[in-house]
Design a protein around this motif. Sequence first.
Motif, PDB file in Angstrom:
ATOM      1  N   HIS A 285      35.195  -2.476  45.066  1.00  0.00           N
ATOM      2  CA  HIS A 285      34.495  -3.529  44.339  1.00  0.00           C
ATOM      3  C   HIS A 285      33.843  -2.944  43.085  1.00  0.00           C
ATOM      4  CE1 HIS A 285      31.653  -6.773  43.451  1.00  0.00           C
ATOM      5  NE2 HIS A 285      32.427  -7.539  44.204  1.00  0.00           N
ATOM      6  N   SER A 286      33.983  -3.633  41.971  1.00  0.00           N
ATOM      7  CA  SER A 286      33.497  -3.130  40.691  1.00  0.00           C
ATOM      8  C   SER A 286      31.995  -2.879  40.698  1.00  0.00           C
ATOM      9  CB  SER A 286      33.858  -4.123  39.581  1.00  0.00           C
ATOM     10  OG  SER A 286      33.366  -3.668  38.331  1.00  0.00           O
ATOM     11  N   ASN A 287      31.218  -3.830  41.194  1.00  0.00           N
ATOM     12  CA  ASN A 287      29.764  -3.664  41.174  1.00  0.00           C
ATOM     13  C   ASN A 287      29.302  -2.517  42.062  1.00  0.00           C
ATOM     14  OD1 ASN A 287      29.129  -5.676  39.325  1.00  0.00           O
ATOM     15  ND2 ASN A 287      29.044  -7.278  40.877  1.00  0.00           N
ATOM     16  N   SER A 288      29.965  -2.340  43.189  1.00  0.00           N
ATOM     17  CA  SER A 288      29.611  -1.230  44.080  1.00  0.00           C
ATOM     18  C   SER A 288      29.884   0.109  43.399  1.00  0.00           C
ATOM     19  CB  SER A 288      30.401  -1.322  45.387  1.00  0.00           C
ATOM     20  OG  SER A 288      30.080  -2.503  46.097  1.00  0.00           O
ATOM     21  N   ALA A 289      31.020   0.192  42.697  1.00  0.00           N
ATOM     22  CA  ALA A 289      31.358   1.419  41.978  1.00  0.00           C
ATOM     23  C   ALA A 289      30.323   1.710  40.892  1.00  0.00           C
ATOM     24  CB  ALA A 289      32.752   1.304  41.371  1.00  0.00           C
ATOM     25  N   LEU A 290      29.936   0.680  40.150  1.00  0.00           N
ATOM     26  CA  LEU A 290      28.947   0.858  39.084  1.00  0.00           C
ATOM     27  C   LEU A 290      27.584   1.240  39.650  1.00  0.00           C
ATOM     28  CD1 LEU A 290      29.975  -2.110  36.782  1.00  0.00           C
ATOM     29  CD2 LEU A 290      30.121   0.324  36.198  1.00  0.00           C
ATOM     30  N   ASP A 291      27.224   0.679  40.795  1.00  0.00           N
ATOM     31  CA  ASP A 291      25.966   1.061  41.439  1.00  0.00           C
ATOM     32  C   ASP A 291      25.969   2.550  41.787  1.00  0.00           C
ATOM     33  OD1 ASP A 291      24.961  -1.506  41.277  1.00  0.00           O
ATOM     34  OD2 ASP A 291      25.486  -2.036  43.354  1.00  0.00           O
ATOM     35  N   SER A 292      27.102   3.024  42.309  1.00  0.00           N
ATOM     36  CA  SER A 292      27.215   4.444  42.664  1.00  0.00           C
ATOM     37  C   SER A 292      27.135   5.322  41.430  1.00  0.00           C
ATOM     38  CB  SER A 292      28.530   4.696  43.405  1.00  0.00           C
ATOM     39  OG  SER A 292      28.570   3.997  44.633  1.00  0.00           O
ATOM     40  N   VAL A 293      27.805   4.901  40.366  1.00  0.00           N
ATOM     41  CA  VAL A 293      27.762   5.655  39.110  1.00  0.00           C
ATOM     42  C   VAL A 293      26.335   5.718  38.574  1.00  0.00           C
ATOM     43  CG1 VAL A 293      28.439   5.608  36.675  1.00  0.00           C
ATOM     44  CG2 VAL A 293      30.158   5.215  38.453  1.00  0.00           C
ATOM     45  N   GLU A 294      25.641   4.581  38.583  1.00  0.00           N
ATOM     46  CA  GLU A 294      24.260   4.548  38.079  1.00  0.00           C
ATOM     47  C   GLU A 294      23.365   5.492  38.866  1.00  0.00           C
ATOM     48  OE1 GLU A 294      20.789   1.252  37.099  1.00  0.00           O
ATOM     49  OE2 GLU A 294      21.926   1.119  38.972  1.00  0.00           O
ATOM     50  N   GLU A 295      23.525   5.506  40.181  1.00  0.00           N
ATOM     51  CA  GLU A 295      22.699   6.386  41.012  1.00  0.00           C
ATOM     52  C   GLU A 295      22.894   7.846  40.625  1.00  0.00           C
ATOM     53  OE1 GLU A 295      21.804   9.259  43.884  1.00  0.00           O
ATOM     54  OE2 GLU A 295      23.882   8.586  43.685  1.00  0.00           O
ATOM     55  N   ILE A 296      24.127   8.229  40.340  1.00  0.00           N
ATOM     56  CA  ILE A 296      24.412   9.611  39.949  1.00  0.00           C
ATOM     57  C   ILE A 296      23.844   9.895  38.563  1.00  0.00           C
ATOM     58  CG2 ILE A 296      26.238  11.294  39.495  1.00  0.00           C
ATOM     59  CD1 ILE A 296      27.968   9.647  41.521  1.00  0.00           C
ATOM     60  N   TYR A 297      23.997   8.946  37.642  1.00  0.00           N
ATOM     61  CA  TYR A 297      23.424   9.117  36.303  1.00  0.00           C
ATOM     62  C   TYR A 297      21.920   9.376  36.390  1.00  0.00           C
ATOM     63  CZ  TYR A 297      27.615   7.174  33.922  1.00  0.00           C
ATOM     64  OH  TYR A 297      28.872   6.951  33.418  1.00  0.00           O
ATOM     65  N   ILE A 298      21.230   8.567  37.180  1.00  0.00           N
ATOM     66  CA  ILE A 298      19.776   8.699  37.306  1.00  0.00           C
ATOM     67  C   ILE A 298      19.420  10.048  37.928  1.00  0.00           C
ATOM     68  CG2 ILE A 298      17.743   7.789  38.491  1.00  0.00           C
ATOM     69  CD1 ILE A 298      18.976   4.983  38.180  1.00  0.00           C
ATOM     70  N   ARG A 299      20.217  10.463  38.928  1.00  0.00           N
ATOM     71  CA  ARG A 299      19.959  11.749  39.569  1.00  0.00           C
ATOM     72  C   ARG A 299      20.097  12.906  38.584  1.00  0.00           C
ATOM     73  NH1 ARG A 299      23.814  14.340  43.710  1.00  0.00           N
ATOM     74  NH2 ARG A 299      24.636  12.222  43.779  1.00  0.00           N
ATOM     75  N   VAL A 300      21.135  12.855  37.742  1.00  0.00           N
ATOM     76  CA  VAL A 300      21.338  13.904  36.738  1.00  0.00           C
ATOM     77  C   VAL A 300      20.167  13.942  35.767  1.00  0.00           C
ATOM     78  CG1 VAL A 300      22.735  14.611  34.756  1.00  0.00           C
ATOM     79  CG2 VAL A 300      23.859  13.905  36.874  1.00  0.00           C
ATOM     80  N   ALA A 301      19.787  12.780  35.261  1.00  0.00           N
ATOM     81  CA  ALA A 301      18.693  12.720  34.292  1.00  0.00           C
ATOM     82  C   ALA A 301      17.379  13.190  34.919  1.00  0.00           C
ATOM     83  CB  ALA A 301      18.546  11.295  33.762  1.00  0.00           C
ATOM     84  N   ASP A 302      17.091  12.774  36.144  1.00  0.00           N
ATOM     85  CA  ASP A 302      15.840  13.158  36.808  1.00  0.00           C
ATOM     86  C   ASP A 302      15.786  14.654  37.087  1.00  0.00           C
ATOM     87  OD1 ASP A 302      14.964  10.583  36.764  1.00  0.00           O
ATOM     88  OD2 ASP A 302      15.371  10.152  38.887  1.00  0.00           O
ATOM     89  N   GLU A 303      16.915  15.225  37.513  1.00  0.00           N
ATOM     90  CA  GLU A 303      16.927  16.656  37.825  1.00  0.00           C
ATOM     91  C   GLU A 303      16.692  17.489  36.576  1.00  0.00           C
ATOM     92  OE1 GLU A 303      20.303  17.923  40.025  1.00  0.00           O
ATOM     93  OE2 GLU A 303      19.848  16.690  41.775  1.00  0.00           O
ATOM     94  N   VAL A 304      17.272  17.066  35.461  1.00  0.00           N
ATOM     95  CA  VAL A 304      17.065  17.792  34.212  1.00  0.00           C
ATOM     96  C   VAL A 304      15.611  17.697  33.789  1.00  0.00           C
ATOM     97  CG1 VAL A 304      17.617  17.854  31.744  1.00  0.00           C
ATOM     98  CG2 VAL A 304      19.439  17.545  33.440  1.00  0.00           C
ATOM     99  N   LEU A 305      15.034  16.496  33.923  1.00  0.00           N
ATOM    100  CA  LEU A 305      13.631  16.304  33.564  1.00  0.00           C
ATOM    101  C   LEU A 305      12.717  17.161  34.437  1.00  0.00           C
ATOM    102  CD1 LEU A 305      11.599  14.753  31.822  1.00  0.00           C
ATOM    103  CD2 LEU A 305      11.596  12.949  33.552  1.00  0.00           C
ATOM    104  N   LEU A 306      12.973  17.188  35.736  1.00  0.00           N
ATOM    105  CA  LEU A 306      12.162  17.997  36.640  1.00  0.00           C
ATOM    106  C   LEU A 306      12.298  19.486  36.320  1.00  0.00           C
ATOM    107  CD1 LEU A 306      12.789  16.189  40.050  1.00  0.00           C
ATOM    108  CD2 LEU A 306      10.632  16.313  38.797  1.00  0.00           C
ATOM    109  N   ARG A 307      13.507  19.918  35.998  1.00  0.00           N
ATOM    110  CA  ARG A 307      13.727  21.323  35.666  1.00  0.00           C
ATOM    111  C   ARG A 307      12.965  21.712  34.408  1.00  0.00           C
ATOM    112  NH1 ARG A 307      18.812  21.242  35.810  1.00  0.00           N
ATOM    113  NH2 ARG A 307      19.340  21.226  33.603  1.00  0.00           N
ATOM    114  N   ARG A 308      12.956  20.809  33.424  1.00  0.00           N
ATOM    115  CA  ARG A 308      12.237  21.093  32.183  1.00  0.00           C
ATOM    116  C   ARG A 308      10.726  21.146  32.415  1.00  0.00           C
ATOM    117  NH1 ARG A 308      15.546  17.666  27.601  1.00  0.00           N
ATOM    118  NH2 ARG A 308      17.189  19.215  27.295  1.00  0.00           N
TER     119      ARG A 308
END
Length: 406
Positions: free
Chosen positions: A369-392
Amino acid sequence: MKIVFFTHPHFLGHQSMPRYANWLARGMEERGHQIDLWSPEGVLSALPLSKGPLKKWLGYVDQYLIFPLQVKKKLKVLPPDTLFVFTDHALGPWVPLVKNRPHIVHCHDFLAQRSALGEIPENVTGRTGKIYQSYIRKGYTAARNFISISQKTQADLHRMLSRPPHISEVVYNGLTRKFAPADDVFLLRKELSGETGINLQAGFILHVGGNLWYKNKSGVISAYEKWRSKSTQQLPLLLVGENPDDILKAQIDSSPFKADIHALVGMPDDFANKAYSAASLFLFPSLAEGFGWPILEAMASGCPVITTGEAPMSEVGGKAAFYVSKLQVDSEQEWREECAALIDRVLGLSVDERLALAAHGADNVRRFHSNSALDSVEEIYIRVADEVLLRRKSELHEQHSNRHQR
């Protein structure tokens, strides 16, 4: 969150990759993120004298000399927590521009990469092609975070990387177009017969795809011929997609069943939708794929699917498809026999068996399902951004502590 999507330039004439990039961008925008799409403009490649090989090389200048300069200028005014998304790993040469900022690379198929490394004898790569693929590989391997569209793609990615990735996830593509079984198959076949001038009222075998080597369109024709030579049925074969090249045209012209092999070129999307719903079966024995969209499209239309029993086709088809072995050069005759026998078996399914199969296929399609795929992608995007912010924040805290100690 601010997200910048790197995409293929429009002047290359790609279709699937821009659609994928737009799907991602639109999905993230709908989820409240601020998005921007960056791609090279045809500065030199658009010049009036730019033709043939010259146009190709000037396109490289646009992509790999002019565009990076433009990117460096844009980076100066973007907030440090901007997430940079490469919508295809083939855009690898641009990855080093942002490798020290939040980033993620979407990976599709590594067929060109594997061909350049000599892993695919069916698709030999020339010297300049090997250099170009090496340039791409050097770029994307500088990244730390990846999303692959299949387990097969992820496995290929990990073989290409010289170090373990920080984040590597699989998110299957989401089915973005609407497909559905026909309300009245016989009426739809009558309609298609009128549109094409081909008698399709008894049914037909369908293949959808281009002429690329891995689509195995020659194998489709060969398997159809073997089935026809053994069967009393005379269903036509519809090849929907690109105009056959000279080799395929010669194969069709020399076929004893050429009157029933029809290449339909330039058909609109709604024709493909109707063809899936009206077909007796969908034949898709690819040698390889990045994902295998047509498998899902056919299943969503209630059409039985025959495809190759290897990943990623088997990942997509799950338990709702019929599988044949991958065609091997040294066992082509055996493969044709196997494929023809399976075609006969699928065409011999009873009405109840076809209905049960269609229901099973519909259940399988729900995994994509398209929306489910996009939800999963968004979760990963947020995780990447948050981890970089925490590391900084951690690095800044450590620097502050060191200064305080001194």
